[in-house]
Design a protein around this motif. Sequence first.
Motif, PDB file in Angstrom:
ATOM      1  N   GLY A 164      -0.462  46.025  -1.993  1.00 55.01           N
ATOM      2  CA  GLY A 164      -1.355  44.951  -1.915  1.00 55.01           C
ATOM      3  C   GLY A 164      -0.745  43.580  -0.945  1.00 55.01           C
ATOM      4  N   ILE A 165       0.398  44.338  -0.196  1.00 55.35           N
ATOM      5  CA  ILE A 165       0.278  42.876   0.276  1.00 55.35           C
ATOM      6  C   ILE A 165      -0.252  43.178   1.676  1.00 55.35           C
ATOM      7  N   LEU A 166      -0.365  44.148   2.264  1.00 57.09           N
ATOM      8  CA  LEU A 166      -2.106  44.477   3.132  1.00 57.09           C
ATOM      9  C   LEU A 166      -3.183  43.898   2.323  1.00 57.09           C
ATOM     10  N   ASN A 167      -3.827  44.951   1.032  1.00 62.08           N
ATOM     11  CA  ASN A 167      -5.259  44.179   0.747  1.00 62.08           C
ATOM     12  C   ASN A 167      -4.812  42.716   1.144  1.00 62.08           C
ATOM     13  N   GLU A 168      -3.728  41.708   0.185  1.00 63.05           N
ATOM     14  CA  GLU A 168      -3.786  40.589   0.155  1.00 63.05           C
ATOM     15  C   GLU A 168      -4.650  39.503   2.081  1.00 63.05           C
ATOM     16  N   GLY A 169      -4.041  40.164   2.913  1.00 62.64           N
ATOM     17  CA  GLY A 169      -4.718  39.489   4.083  1.00 62.64           C
ATOM     18  C   GLY A 169      -5.860  40.348   4.573  1.00 62.64           C
ATOM     19  N   TRP A 170      -6.275  41.746   3.726  1.00 64.07           N
ATOM     20  CA  TRP A 170      -6.666  42.053   4.718  1.00 64.07           C
ATOM     21  C   TRP A 170      -7.899  41.754   5.937  1.00 64.07           C
ATOM     22  N   THR A 171      -8.382  40.992   4.758  1.00 70.02           N
ATOM     23  CA  THR A 171      -9.979  40.446   6.153  1.00 70.02           C
ATOM     24  C   THR A 171     -10.231  40.251   6.804  1.00 70.02           C
ATOM     25  N   ARG A 172      -9.101  38.573   6.951  1.00 72.83           N
ATOM     26  CA  ARG A 172      -8.512  38.462   7.733  1.00 72.83           C
ATOM     27  C   ARG A 172      -7.983  39.192   8.745  1.00 72.83           C
ATOM     28  N   GLY A 173      -7.128  40.431   8.307  1.00 74.09           N
ATOM     29  CA  GLY A 173      -6.673  41.410   9.359  1.00 74.09           C
ATOM     30  C   GLY A 173      -7.265  42.086  10.667  1.00 74.09           C
ATOM     31  N   VAL A 174      -9.080  42.216   9.516  1.00 70.53           N
ATOM     32  CA  VAL A 174      -9.439  42.803  10.478  1.00 70.53           C
ATOM     33  C   VAL A 174     -10.183  42.428  11.013  1.00 70.53           C
ATOM     34  N   ARG A 175     -10.434  40.899  11.503  1.00 68.35           N
ATOM     35  CA  ARG A 175     -11.594  40.310  11.702  1.00 68.35           C
ATOM     36  C   ARG A 175     -10.466  40.463  13.254  1.00 68.35           C
ATOM     37  N   ARG A 176      -9.249  40.394  13.434  1.00 69.50           N
ATOM     38  CA  ARG A 176      -8.794  40.064  14.407  1.00 69.50           C
ATOM     39  C   ARG A 176      -8.109  41.948  15.065  1.00 69.50           C
ATOM     40  N   VAL A 177      -8.415  42.508  14.354  1.00 69.76           N
ATOM     41  CA  VAL A 177      -8.609  44.072  14.745  1.00 69.76           C
ATOM     42  C   VAL A 177      -9.995  43.750  16.090  1.00 69.76           C
ATOM     43  N   GLN A 178     -11.376  43.164  15.314  1.00 73.46           N
ATOM     44  CA  GLN A 178     -12.721  43.298  16.592  1.00 73.46           C
ATOM     45  C   GLN A 178     -11.984  42.684  16.964  1.00 73.46           C
ATOM     46  N   ALA A 179     -11.286  41.298  17.567  1.00 71.28           N
ATOM     47  CA  ALA A 179     -11.136  40.573  18.499  1.00 71.28           C
ATOM     48  C   ALA A 179      -9.767  41.195  19.682  1.00 71.28           C
ATOM     49  N   GLU A 180      -8.788  41.670  19.099  1.00 77.77           N
ATOM     50  CA  GLU A 180      -7.847  42.533  19.732  1.00 77.77           C
ATOM     51  C   GLU A 180      -8.130  44.289  19.592  1.00 77.77           C
ATOM     52  N   GLY A 181      -8.414  44.593  18.702  1.00 75.50           N
ATOM     53  CA  GLY A 181      -8.160  46.085  19.066  1.00 75.50           C
ATOM     54  C   GLY A 181      -6.948  46.604  18.573  1.00 75.50           C
ATOM     55  N   GLY A 218     -13.962  56.119  10.695  1.00 76.14           N
ATOM     56  CA  GLY A 218     -14.403  54.999  10.442  1.00 76.14           C
ATOM     57  C   GLY A 218     -13.891  53.962  11.693  1.00 76.14           C
ATOM     58  N   GLN A 219     -13.320  52.657  11.014  1.00 72.79           N
ATOM     59  CA  GLN A 219     -13.354  51.414  12.018  1.00 72.79           C
ATOM     60  C   GLN A 219     -12.075  50.938  10.591  1.00 72.79           C
ATOM     61  N   PRO A 220     -10.902  50.133  10.679  1.00 76.09           N
ATOM     62  CA  PRO A 220     -10.251  50.274   9.566  1.00 76.09           C
ATOM     63  C   PRO A 220     -11.160  49.009   8.896  1.00 76.09           C
ATOM     64  N   TRP A 221     -11.571  47.741   9.126  1.00 75.21           N
ATOM     65  CA  TRP A 221     -12.854  47.383   7.904  1.00 75.21           C
ATOM     66  C   TRP A 221     -13.900  48.205   7.359  1.00 75.21           C
ATOM     67  N   ASP A 222     -13.951  49.327   7.675  1.00 74.24           N
ATOM     68  CA  ASP A 222     -14.243  50.324   6.554  1.00 74.24           C
ATOM     69  C   ASP A 222     -13.031  51.959   5.789  1.00 74.24           C
ATOM     70  N   TRP A 223     -12.041  50.583   5.873  1.00 75.30           N
ATOM     71  CA  TRP A 223     -11.137  51.913   5.720  1.00 75.30           C
ATOM     72  C   TRP A 223     -11.494  51.420   3.790  1.00 75.30           C
ATOM     73  N   SER A 224     -11.146  52.539   2.691  1.00 79.78           N
ATOM     74  CA  SER A 224     -11.091  52.599   1.092  1.00 79.78           C
ATOM     75  C   SER A 224      -9.846  51.974   0.799  1.00 79.78           C
ATOM     76  N   GLU A 225      -9.853  51.437  -0.336  1.00 82.61           N
ATOM     77  CA  GLU A 225      -8.463  51.771  -1.229  1.00 82.61           C
ATOM     78  C   GLU A 225      -7.666  52.804  -0.800  1.00 82.61           C
ATOM     79  N   GLU A 226      -7.955  53.628  -0.981  1.00 84.19           N
ATOM     80  CA  GLU A 226      -7.653  55.004  -0.891  1.00 84.19           C
ATOM     81  C   GLU A 226      -6.551  54.772   0.647  1.00 84.19           C
ATOM     82  N   VAL A 227      -8.058  54.703   1.773  1.00 81.54           N
ATOM     83  CA  VAL A 227      -6.974  54.684   3.283  1.00 81.54           C
ATOM     84  C   VAL A 227      -5.803  53.676   2.866  1.00 81.54           C
ATOM     85  N   LEU A 228      -6.300  52.882   2.532  1.00 81.94           N
ATOM     86  CA  LEU A 228      -4.916  51.940   2.388  1.00 81.94           C
ATOM     87  C   LEU A 228      -3.799  52.074   2.168  1.00 81.94           C
TER      88      LEU A 228
END
Length: 416
Positions: A164-181, A218-228
């Motif tokens: 739940g803690i990860l899900n709350e900010g996951w969208t912002r987190g994956v943007r950082r992945v796209q920028a920083e790997g 897939g990439q982190p932004w494609d991960w399902s809730e089950e993977v998270l």
Amino acid sequence: MGKSTFFSAATLAQVDIANYPFCTIDPNVGVAFVEARLPCPCKDLREKLESEGRLEAATADDPRQGSLCQPRTGSCVGHRRFVPVALVDVAGLVPGASEGRGRGNAFLSDLANSNVLIQVVDAAGTTDIEGQFQGGASSKEDALHGLRQEIAFLEEELDAWIAGILNEGWTRGVRRVQAEGEKGLASFIQERLSGLGATTQLVSQCMLQFQQEQQPEGQPWDWSEEVLRTLAATLRRGLFPIAYAANKWDIAPEGVINDLSSYSIEPCMADVELALRRAAHANIISYHPGEATFTINDSSSLNEPQTKALAHMLARIESSNGTGVARLLDRVLFELLEQIVVYPVQDETHWVDGDGKVLPDAFVVSSGIQAKALAYHVHTDLGDGFIRGVDGKTRRVVGADHELSDGDVLKIHAKS
């Protein structure tokens, strides 16, 4: 389940004990004293002084059985050094806590500063998963089913909380992945879980393990809730290692613990340990936690029910090799957390502090700690001004990166 009884048995703290859910509401904090695995260095000091003729051998009536040290906290008897460990008794968890049921997130937040969790489970099946009294398991299979339920629901609630803690900010987190790997993902997770004690190193190790074991597609932004959720489970194992106290095992169906050998589980009798600790505190018996026997100090002062109760408890710990409480704390501290005990001193020759007290401090620290890091544990100024250390046993000068071993005595030289 016996959670508060276990806490009281380990710490002698006075807390409410009852067989109904949420007997504990606010966290109770206490201190348990765990025996160091190696004899206190005062044993070596005594042998040295005796061999040099500067000290007479200990007498039979010596209450400390030859121990020379003067602990600031804990105790030392017969060169058995007992070191303090903080325990926190939190309210019982019920299924659905991650969604706010019971004390919900208030309970989960109480865990944030913990290094390890001890889950007290009912080996005898006298309570259900909600903590309600139900009389006891009718068979080994029933007891095993109940134990596995208790173990699984704690892990699942923690996993759901972290997810739940990860899900709350996951969208912002994956943007950082796209920028920083991948480095950006680890950084994001560490920030999200920093309140739970997550470090960059721990998150990196967990991420490596997750990638190797799960190989998510897939990439982190494609991960399902089950993977998270699976990622959260990997992080939970790093953040909150769990040891299990199988309480009331002496009245559990035979063999039930053997079928749970894959868990870090220890059979315990918390009620017996608590009774023995209280009797020892009242000077009725002589008992050292962890031992499988005790002696009555004055049998003439006991009435018949007391005598029978002590005889019954003696039979139980003799047949079970102790109550298991001290054994579990030992395993948690020295195996699960990989801690050691070291002794900083101000005089490497006599092993004393500035007031002349012998080995007054015993620090519980992580295995592999270096000399300069220990200096910081003692005092920030010692760490900042660290020059060198001196091994009190060998008198060898050591540097900042010298790795300490269990039982070491160290003099720290620092700039004033």
